[in-house]
Design an enzyme around this catalytic site. Structure first.
Site, short mmCIF file in Angstrom:
data_model
loop_
_atom_site.label_atom_id
_atom_site.label_comp_id
_atom_site.label_asym_id
_atom_site.label_seq_id
_atom_site.Cartn_x
_atom_site.Cartn_y
_atom_site.Cartn_z
N GLU A 162 0.07 -2.12 5.80
CA GLU A 162 -1.04 -2.38 4.88
C GLU A 162 -2.35 -2.04 5.58
O GLU A 162 -2.42 -2.05 6.82
CB GLU A 162 -1.06 -3.86 4.45
CG GLU A 162 0.20 -4.37 3.79
CD GLU A 162 0.44 -3.81 2.39
OE1 GLU A 162 -0.39 -2.99 1.92
OE2 GLU A 162 1.46 -4.16 1.78
N CYS A 221 0.78 -1.23 0.00
CA CYS A 221 0.00 0.00 0.00
C CYS A 221 0.81 1.28 0.00
O CYS A 221 0.25 2.35 -0.17
CB CYS A 221 -0.94 0.01 1.21
SG CYS A 221 -2.36 -1.07 1.01
#
Length: 230
Positions: free
Chosen positions: A105, A2
């Site tokens: 994440e 991410c």
């Protein structure tokens, strides 16, 4: 992956994890980096090797070729395409390692906001991520076009529940081989395709949602919240 990492220890701690006796040219400084919430386009510590000399520089996370002006600079490169696609052809020979302490994440668990998780090695050693980039070599000065990308692969095992992609993390021996300019390109591709660290090497736990704000820094961001202590 991410797009948020931590680099809070110092360059010499990361060098020790590589177990490299090489001479070091350190442009990143000797103090702890204290970057708990490193975001895309920020400057991160990056290793590359010239001859027998290891170099540590601060380089922007994200890169695109000069002709790709119609898109933002990617921060990650998919291992399945990085060695042969036209986008990264210029920098595929420029192998590097970005050493991090952990990455983050975000998982949709049904709440109003996604829950951030911290992922790190179980032994809490530095995470040596395979990277490629454009960075100062041969003594040249840094350029506005410099940058790097982290190579990513499909997640494995329980890590799939956190995110479907993960950085390609190399153990110290493979990281040294990856950095070595004499390592053939074919061997380098084999390493990142087949020899990244498996999911069992890592652990993950929930952390405070404050990490979602890129302006937030500090060790509180990497502490597990009460119900997720590993």
């Amino acid at each position: 992956m991410c797009g948020r990492v931590s680099q809070y220890t110092g360059i010499h701690d990361f060098v020790a994890a590589l177990s490299m006796p090489n001479a070091l040219v350190n442009s990143a400084g000797d103090l702890p980096l204290e970057k708990y919430n490193g975001a895309p386009s920020s400057q991160l510590a990056l290793f590359h090797q010239e001859g027998d000399v290891l170099h540590a520089d601060m380089v922007r996370w994200g890169w695109r070729p000069a002709w790709a002006k119609d898109r933002a600079a990617p921060i990650n490169a998919r291992v399945e395409k990085v060695a042969h696609g036209p986008f990264y052809r210029l920098i595929w020979p420029n192998r590097a390692v970005t050493p991090i302490n952990n990455w983050f994440e975000w998982v949709d668990e049904g709440g109003p906001k996604k829950q951030p998780y911290l992922i790190r090695r179980r032994d809490q050693a530095p995470v040596l991520c395979a990277a490629i980039g454009q960075f100062p070599v041969g003594g040249r000065q840094p350029s506005e076009h410099d940058g790097f990308v982290i190579i990513t692969a499909d997640s494995q095992g329980g890590m799939i529940d956190i995110h479907d992609r993960r950085p390609v993390v190399l153990n110290a021996e493979l990281a040294r081989e990856w950095l070595d300019p004499d390592t053939p390109k074919e061997r380098a591709e084999q390493m990142v395709l087949q020899q990244g660290e498996p999911a069992e090497v890592f652990e993950w736990f929930k952390v405070d949602k404050a990490v979602g704000n890129v302006r937030n820094q500090g060790p509180d961001l990497i502490r597990p919240i009460a119900d997720s202590i590993p």
